[in-house]
Enzyme design. Structure first.
Site, mmCIF file in Angstrom:
data_model
loop_
_atom_site.group_PDB
_atom_site.id
_atom_site.type_symbol
_atom_site.label_atom_id
_atom_site.label_comp_id
_atom_site.label_asym_id
_atom_site.label_seq_id
_atom_site.Cartn_x
_atom_site.Cartn_y
_atom_site.Cartn_z
ATOM 1 N N CYS A 16 52.855 29.071 73.003
ATOM 2 C CA CYS A 16 51.957 29.707 72.036
ATOM 3 C C CYS A 16 50.664 28.920 71.901
ATOM 4 C CB CYS A 16 52.637 29.835 70.679
ATOM 5 S SG CYS A 16 53.961 31.051 70.674
ATOM 6 N N CYS A 29 37.054 22.546 80.610
ATOM 7 C CA CYS A 29 37.732 23.699 79.998
ATOM 8 C C CYS A 29 38.080 23.284 78.576
ATOM 9 C CB CYS A 29 38.956 24.122 80.815
ATOM 10 S SG CYS A 29 40.237 22.858 80.933
#
Ligand SMILES: [Zn+2]
Length: 394
Positions: free
Chosen positions: A201, A352
């Site tokens: 998650c 990133c």
């Protein structure tokens, strides 16, 4: 009324309810399926919730409100701001506190009659059997594969029901693994997925409300097992799709060759579950370590000195919208088709969110013949922490 053997034997005179409790549980007491005897069973029951996160929150809150007498909570984490979107047992003022502390207080506030047993530690192969042994039902609210297999195996070895739930993005699933009467988690998933294949998650996101739906299903199954009423999810996997708002069900069969609950079990004690699951963290670190790196401080200095360096952001556009450092966006998925836009002779620093995707981008560029490519260590998260705190961390 009873369709099956209740997990907790009728306590009869051994447990009494006070007048306060009788008033508190009146909506239970007037239902013949629960009644006074059932409420006493709930009070006599001991339930362990593994994790006080997204699933553990509604679970512990509802089990406490419903009058489960003893609730154990296992967690070693502290409350983080990013938990509050779904972990409703913790509040804004709890950020930075151990999760078991805020969970303890919330449970006690909802129902002071509950005995809360706090296990502020990680569940491991060394302590799991001892911790679980004391409880009638184990509810799995974990979010990682090593702990999920650990909970399963410990439950099979101790012959206890394992009320399972898992969530991802808009989808969830639930079942009751009880080897005595049906399949276990390993019958369904004999092998863990390769590390990194199934995003967590934290990587893939989750609708904040989703664990509420799955956690309350787990709480419902727990109460049914204690009371011995209804049809439990033993041998059935319930699949929930929040976007389609639909439930499906899969029949599960016990695997006679299951390594732990089958006819000739090969797993007869708890094993090293990190190793069994391929230790994802170590692999991710390896992946990042294999490429040339640049720290955010070094990058900042180069940019300030006006050195010739192209900084690329390989995250997704919706992430760029949340936070960016004003550099060119080129999502990792588009990189192979857009190589022609980049000059092989130039210097590149690629970032990133935390450094894993950019490491893949660096390798991709290296394979395409780029020689001066660096991975920005720690990604935009490190930039926010060390260079510019006005860049939001997400
Ligand atoms: Zn099995």
């Amino acid at each position: 009324m009873q369709t099956r053997q209740p997990l907790v034997a009728s306590p009869n005179g051994a447990i009494e309810l006070s007048n306060e409790e009788i008033a508190r549980y009146s909506r239970h007491l007037i239902m013949p399926e629960v009644a006074l005897d059932g409420q006493k069973k709930l009070k006599a029951a001991k339930v362990l919730t593994v994790g006080t996160g997204g699933l553990g929150s509604p679970l512990a809150l509802y089990l406490a409100a419903a009058g489960v007498g003893t609730i154990g909570i296992v967690d070693f984490d502290v409350v983080d701001e990013s938990n509050l979107q779904r972990q409703i047992i913790h509040g804004t003022s709890d950020v930075g506190r151990p999760k078991v502390e805020s969970a303890y207080e919330k449970i006690k506030d909802i129902n002071p009659n509950v005995e809360v047993r706090v296990h502020e530690e990680a569940l491991t192969s060394e302590n799991a059997l001892e911790i679980l042994d004391d409880y009638d039902v184990i509810v799995d609210g974990t979010d990682n594969f090593p702990t999920r297999y650990l909970v399963n195996d410990a439950c099979v070895l101790l012959n206890k029901p394992n009320v399972y739930g898992s969530i991802f993005r808009f989808e969830g699933q639930a079942s009751v693994f009880y080897a005595e009467e049906g399949p276990c988690y390993r019958c369904l998933y004999p092998e863990p997925p390769p590390p990194g294949l199934v995003p967590s998650c934290a990587e893939g996101g989750v609708l904040g409300i989703l664990p509420g739906a799955i956690g309350t299903i787990q709480a419902t199954e727990t109460a049914k097992l204690i009371l011995g009423i209804g049809e439990p999810l033993i041998g059935r996997l319930l699949l929930y799709d929040a976007l389609g708002m639909s439930f499906r069900e899969m029949k599960l069969r016990k695997d006679p060759n299951c390594p732990i609950c089958g006819e000739n079990p090969t797993v007869t004690e708890l094993i090293d579950y990190q190793e069994f699951c391929g230790i994802p963290q170590a692999n991710a670190a390896e992946e990042e370590n294999g490429v040339p790196e640049i720290t955010v401080e070094e990058l900042k200095q180069k940019m300030d000195r006006g050195e010739d360096i192209n900084v690329l952001d390989v995250r997704e556009p919706h992430e760029y919208e949340v936070a960016n450092i004003g550099v060119r966006l080129l999502p990792l998925g588009e990189l192979p088709q857009r190589l022609a836009e980049l000059d092989r002779d130039e210097n590149f620093a690629i970032h990133c969110k935390t450094g894993a995707r950019s490491a893949r981008a660096v390798r991709l560029l290296q394979d395409a013949g780029f020689e001066k490519v660096y991975n920005v260590k720690g990604g935009i998260t490190a930039w926010s922490e060390e260079i510019d705190p006005s860049v939001p961390k997400y």
